[in-house]
Design a protein around this motif. Structure first.
Motif, mmCIF file in Angstrom:
data_model
loop_
_atom_site.group_PDB
_atom_site.id
_atom_site.type_symbol
_atom_site.label_atom_id
_atom_site.label_comp_id
_atom_site.label_asym_id
_atom_site.label_seq_id
_atom_site.Cartn_x
_atom_site.Cartn_y
_atom_site.Cartn_z
ATOM 1 N N ALA A 33 7.094 -4.144 7.336
ATOM 2 C CA ALA A 33 5.646 -4.227 7.459
ATOM 3 C C ALA A 33 5.144 -5.030 6.270
ATOM 4 C CB ALA A 33 5.022 -2.845 7.466
ATOM 5 N N GLY A 35 1.731 -6.724 4.053
ATOM 6 C CA GLY A 35 0.326 -6.493 3.769
ATOM 7 C C GLY A 35 -0.247 -7.549 2.857
ATOM 8 N N TRP A 36 -1.534 -7.750 2.981
ATOM 9 C CA TRP A 36 -2.296 -8.509 1.995
ATOM 10 C C TRP A 36 -3.112 -7.507 1.197
ATOM 11 C CZ3 TRP A 36 -1.968 -13.439 0.462
ATOM 12 C CH2 TRP A 36 -1.318 -14.353 1.299
ATOM 13 N N TYR A 37 -3.031 -7.608 -0.089
ATOM 14 C CA TYR A 37 -3.726 -6.717 -1.005
ATOM 15 C C TYR A 37 -4.614 -7.572 -1.910
ATOM 16 C CZ TYR A 37 0.221 -3.692 0.295
ATOM 17 O OH TYR A 37 1.160 -2.967 0.995
ATOM 18 N N LEU A 47 -5.410 -2.292 -0.374
ATOM 19 C CA LEU A 47 -4.845 -2.908 0.819
ATOM 20 C C LEU A 47 -5.977 -3.499 1.645
ATOM 21 C CD1 LEU A 47 -2.445 -3.430 2.746
ATOM 22 C CD2 LEU A 47 -2.896 -1.174 3.720
ATOM 23 N N ARG A 50 -2.835 -5.144 7.032
ATOM 24 C CA ARG A 50 -1.429 -4.793 7.185
ATOM 25 C C ARG A 50 -0.973 -5.201 8.570
ATOM 26 N NH1 ARG A 50 0.956 -0.206 9.540
ATOM 27 N NH2 ARG A 50 2.967 0.440 8.634
ATOM 28 N N THR A 52 2.624 -4.779 11.084
ATOM 29 C CA THR A 52 3.980 -4.275 11.225
ATOM 30 C C THR A 52 4.908 -5.378 11.739
ATOM 31 O OG1 THR A 52 3.722 -3.590 13.516
ATOM 32 C CG2 THR A 52 3.030 -2.014 11.809
ATOM 33 N N THR A 57 -1.736 -4.363 13.746
ATOM 34 C CA THR A 57 -2.521 -4.677 12.554
ATOM 35 C C THR A 57 -3.491 -3.553 12.189
ATOM 36 O OG1 THR A 57 -4.176 -5.825 13.896
ATOM 37 C CG2 THR A 57 -2.396 -7.152 12.973
ATOM 38 N N TYR A 59 -6.853 -2.933 9.168
ATOM 39 C CA TYR A 59 -7.713 -3.601 8.196
ATOM 40 C C TYR A 59 -8.540 -2.599 7.410
ATOM 41 C CZ TYR A 59 -6.658 -7.718 11.000
ATOM 42 O OH TYR A 59 -6.007 -8.729 11.662
ATOM 43 N N CYS A 95 0.338 -10.989 -1.295
ATOM 44 C CA CYS A 95 1.038 -10.529 -0.103
ATOM 45 C C CYS A 95 2.276 -9.777 -0.577
ATOM 46 C CB CYS A 95 1.393 -11.668 0.840
ATOM 47 S SG CYS A 95 2.826 -12.650 0.395
ATOM 48 N N THR A 97 5.617 -6.891 0.886
ATOM 49 C CA THR A 97 6.160 -5.964 1.862
ATOM 50 C C THR A 97 5.644 -4.574 1.509
ATOM 51 O OG1 THR A 97 8.160 -5.319 0.667
ATOM 52 C CG2 THR A 97 8.258 -7.356 1.945
ATOM 53 N N GLU A 98 5.551 -3.752 2.511
ATOM 54 C CA GLU A 98 5.061 -2.394 2.271
ATOM 55 C C GLU A 98 6.005 -1.647 1.320
ATOM 56 O OE1 GLU A 98 4.706 0.397 5.729
ATOM 57 O OE2 GLU A 98 2.587 0.058 5.286
#
Length: 116
Positions: A33, A35-37, A47, A50, A52, A57, A59, A95, A97-98
């Motif tokens: 998964a 994500g953009w943080y 966050l 996100r 997967t 998605t 938000y 960006c 990964t989770e």
């Protein structure tokens, strides 16, 4: 560890759009998964969006309807389309990964500045 390189940031006027891209190394990208943080001035990292491995998605409320996250597993890339930008969207965007986010592993990120 997945190496990630963000691009596409910069200075933009409020109401305009910007697209962030992230290139990832390694085939394990496909099973993660992503994500953009973001971390704004004086704020904690949060966050923003996100996605997967299957494309589902999520938000943050603050960007719902304005931002769109997408991924291309064949190219190992994840993007964030940001529309109707606001000054409060000003932040360093990351960006990740989770898994790496949970483990506290972060890259340099990229600056997005929205002027009013």
């Amino acid at each position: 560890q997945v190496q990630l390189v963000e691009s596409g940031g910069g200075l933009v006027q409020a109401g305009r759009s910007l697209r962030l891209s992230c290139a990832a190394s390694g085939s394990i990208f496909r099973v993660n998964a992503m994500g953009w943080y973001r971390q704004g001035p004086g704020k904690q990292r949060e966050l923003v969006a996100r996605i997967t491995s299957g494309g589902t998605t999520n938000y943050a409320d603050s960007v719902q309807g304005r931002f769109t996250i997408s991924r291309d597993n064949a190219k190992n890339t994840v993007s964030l389309q940001m529309n109707s930008l606001k000054p409060e969207d000003t932040a360093v965007y990351y960006c990740n990964t989770e898994r790496q986010a949970v483990a506290g592993i972060w890259g340099q990120g990229i600056q997005v500045t929205v002027s009013s």
